[in-house]
Design an enzyme around this catalytic site. Sequence first.
Site, short mmCIF file in Angstrom:
data_model
loop_
_atom_site.label_atom_id
_atom_site.label_comp_id
_atom_site.label_asym_id
_atom_site.label_seq_id
_atom_site.Cartn_x
_atom_site.Cartn_y
_atom_site.Cartn_z
N GLU A 50 0.84 -1.21 0.00
CA GLU A 50 0.00 0.00 0.00
C GLU A 50 0.87 1.25 0.00
O GLU A 50 0.60 2.22 -0.71
CB GLU A 50 -0.89 0.05 1.26
CG GLU A 50 -1.78 -1.13 1.46
CD GLU A 50 -1.13 -2.21 2.31
OE1 GLU A 50 0.00 -2.63 1.99
OE2 GLU A 50 -1.74 -2.64 3.29
N CYS A 81 -1.97 -3.09 7.27
CA CYS A 81 -1.41 -2.98 8.63
C CYS A 81 -1.66 -1.57 9.16
O CYS A 81 -2.01 -0.65 8.41
CB CYS A 81 0.08 -3.31 8.62
SG CYS A 81 1.13 -2.04 7.90
N1 THU Z 1 2.50 -6.39 4.10
C1 THU Z 1 2.01 -5.52 3.18
O1 THU Z 1 2.55 -5.38 2.08
N2 THU Z 1 0.93 -4.77 3.52
C2 THU Z 1 0.30 -4.82 4.74
O2 THU Z 1 -0.57 -4.01 5.01
C3 THU Z 1 0.68 -5.84 5.71
C4 THU Z 1 1.93 -6.58 5.43
C5 THU Z 1 3.69 -7.19 3.77
C6 THU Z 1 4.91 -6.81 4.57
C7 THU Z 1 5.72 -8.09 4.53
O3 THU Z 1 6.54 -8.07 3.38
C8 THU Z 1 4.68 -9.19 4.36
O4 THU Z 1 3.46 -8.55 4.04
C9 THU Z 1 4.48 -10.02 5.61
O5 THU Z 1 4.25 -9.23 6.70
#
Ligand code: THU
Length: 125
Positions: A50, A81
């Site tokens: 994002e 997240c």
């Molecule tokens: N991740 C995202 O790209 N977006 C989020 O909102 C949550 C987590 C990614 C970060 C990391 O590379 C993987 O997901 C596992 O946490």
Amino acid sequence: MIEIAHQAREKAYCPYSHFAVGAVLVSRAGHIYTGANVENASYGLTVCAERAAIIKAVNAGDLELEAICLAGSDKGYTYPCGACLQVMAEFAPHLKVIVTDSSGNYREHQLKDLLPFQFQLDLEE
Ligand code: THU
């Protein structure tokens, strides 16, 4: 948007978690910005999908953001997240957030419902 988010996911660099995430952001002007997570050996430097998409839009000078759609690697829905919610709030407090699962189902939310108490810094001019 769902299809583009799944396509964007293929560009993820995630050798550590093996959890690929794709995002697509649409601006009011109709422009589309994609992003995928980019991990780092120093884990904390990882950039989420994002935020990758939002940074592209902001760097293009396109600050009126309407909706973001997310595709993760779980069977179930992948939600943004907390850090990404706060970055969304910086530029688009009224953003529509669409989350998908692996079967092509989706849910629509308002950012305000996912992050009801957004941190804001009111600096006196
Ligand atoms: N991740 C995202 O790209 N977006 C989020 O909102 C949550 C987590 C990614 C970060 C990391 O590379 C993987 O997901 C596992 O946490």
